[in-house]
Enzyme design. Structure first.
Site, PDB file in Angstrom:
ATOM      1  N   ASP A  67      51.819  41.520  27.458  1.00  0.00           N
ATOM      2  CA  ASP A  67      52.377  42.015  26.374  1.00  0.00           C
ATOM      3  C   ASP A  67      53.619  43.340  26.153  1.00  0.00           C
ATOM      4  OD1 ASP A  67      50.273  43.644  27.053  1.00  0.00           O
ATOM      5  OD2 ASP A  67      49.219  42.728  26.018  1.00  0.00           O
ATOM      6  N   ASN A 136      37.131  43.482  21.418  1.00  0.00           N
ATOM      7  CA  ASN A 136      36.525  42.023  20.087  1.00  0.00           C
ATOM      8  C   ASN A 136      37.467  40.925  20.919  1.00  0.00           C
ATOM      9  OD1 ASN A 136      39.906  41.928  20.831  1.00  0.00           O
ATOM     10  ND2 ASN A 136      40.018  42.785  18.406  1.00  0.00           N
ATOM     11  N   HIS A 138      39.984  39.795  22.819  1.00  0.00           N
ATOM     12  CA  HIS A 138      41.170  39.614  23.140  1.00  0.00           C
ATOM     13  C   HIS A 138      41.764  39.070  24.458  1.00  0.00           C
ATOM     14  CE1 HIS A 138      43.077  43.975  22.367  1.00  0.00           C
ATOM     15  NE2 HIS A 138      42.804  43.732  23.911  1.00  0.00           N
ATOM     16  N   GLU A 143      44.329  38.986  18.979  1.00  0.00           N
ATOM     17  CA  GLU A 143      43.783  39.196  18.710  1.00  0.00           C
ATOM     18  C   GLU A 143      42.814  38.212  17.586  1.00  0.00           C
ATOM     19  OE1 GLU A 143      43.597  42.211  19.275  1.00  0.00           O
ATOM     20  OE2 GLU A 143      44.592  43.472  19.224  1.00  0.00           O
TER      21      GLU A 143
HETATM   22  P1  PGA Z   1      40.990  47.768  29.187  1.00  0.00           P
HETATM   23  O1  PGA Z   1      41.731  47.007  28.608  1.00  0.00           O
HETATM   24  O2  PGA Z   1      41.430  47.148  30.729  1.00  0.00           O
HETATM   25  O3  PGA Z   1      41.994  49.433  29.029  1.00  0.00           O
HETATM   26  O4  PGA Z   1      39.703  48.167  29.238  1.00  0.00           O
HETATM   27  C1  PGA Z   1      41.010  45.635  28.287  1.00  0.00           C
HETATM   28  C2  PGA Z   1      42.312  44.669  26.722  1.00  0.00           C
HETATM   29  O5  PGA Z   1      42.155  45.957  26.220  1.00  0.00           O
HETATM   30  O6  PGA Z   1      43.008  43.789  27.304  1.00  0.00           O
END
Ligand code: PGA
Length: 241
Positions: A67, A136, A138, A143
């Site tokens: 992304d 959440n 994702h 999302e």
């Molecule tokens: P993080 O993010 O590794 O910074 O916890 C994970 C994500 O949002 O996919």
């Protein structure tokens, strides 16, 4: 699903790096799907060290990232292209032309989404996809919603994602509201998935994603249906399993 339960973040990072290194030893021209975020940073550090010790060769590797924020230039410090350069690509012998991140400044987002899906197809699909998980549920910026987004798409970031990512920006207002994200189809079609999770704050969502119903409300839950997922987590993140 194979599960590696490690003591802490460092051990999780080392285990993830060993799995990724094994993939490259077996198939030096692998297509790697890569993720950004705090979770894989330690693994990238380990991979750089392996490369510097002469144990790991990136010369034939191809990469596609999950992304990119819409609107951020590649040299913006919070862009995911910048993250990848700083945490991995600038420090290993990878061919820069073989590294791919969606273009968050493309003039036509629909065309950029189509281009990215076609690129993944032209590369022959993803051999190993690295994933983290958002609070959440994702994966990438897929999302929670009423259905699984299949192709690369422009995602409206959930409020909880904006809250979580605000720590990297000077203020919450500066967090982009949109991002380009690889869809569930490309992720799911990866031949192998390396899911990395760390920290107590991820324990509930990890349990919901991997033990609860498969639902687009928790997009990581789709991984329950994938035939080759390796879950590497520290004790805290895996405490609900
Ligand atoms: P993080 O993010 O590794 O910074 O916890 C994970 C994500 O949002 O996919």
């Amino acid at each position: 699903m194979r599960i590696y339960r490690e003591d802490d973040y460092c051990a999780m990072s080392r285990r993830g790096a060993d799995i990724l290194a094994a993939q490259l030893l077996l198939r030096p021209d692998s297509v790697l799907g890569l993720a950004t975020g705090v979770t894989p940073m330690g693994m990238y550090r380990e991979l750089v060290e392996k490369n510097h010790r002469g144990e790991l060769d990136f010369s034939r590797v191809r990469t596609v990232n999950l992304d990119e924020y819409v609107g951020l230039a590649p040299d913006h410090e919070q862009s995911y292209r910048y993250f990848m350069q700083r945490n991995l690509f600038d420090h290993v012998n990878i061919n820069p032309d073989a590294t791919h991140v969606p273009d968050g400044r493309a003039r036509c987002m629909a065309a950029e989404c189509r281009r990215y899906d076609q690129l993944i197809e032209d590369l022959g699909g993803i051999d190993l996809q690295v994933l983290g998980i958002g609070r959440n549920g994702h994966i990438g910026f897929n999302e929670p919603g009423d259905e699984f987004p299949l192709g690369t798409h422009v995602a409206e970031l959930a409020d909880s994602t904006i809250d979580a990512n605000a720590r990297f920006f000077a203020s919450r207002d500066q967090v982009p509201r949109k991002a380009l994200s690889m869809g569930i189809r490309s992720i799911f079609q990866a031949r192998r998935i390396l899911l990395m999770v760390s920290g107590r704050e991820k324990a509930d969502i990890v349990a919901a994603a991997l033990k609860g119903p498969v639902t687009p409300r928790v997009t990581a839950s789709v991984l329950q249906l994938h035939p080759d997922v390796i879950l590497v987590g520290d004790r805290e993140a895996l405490s609900g399993l």
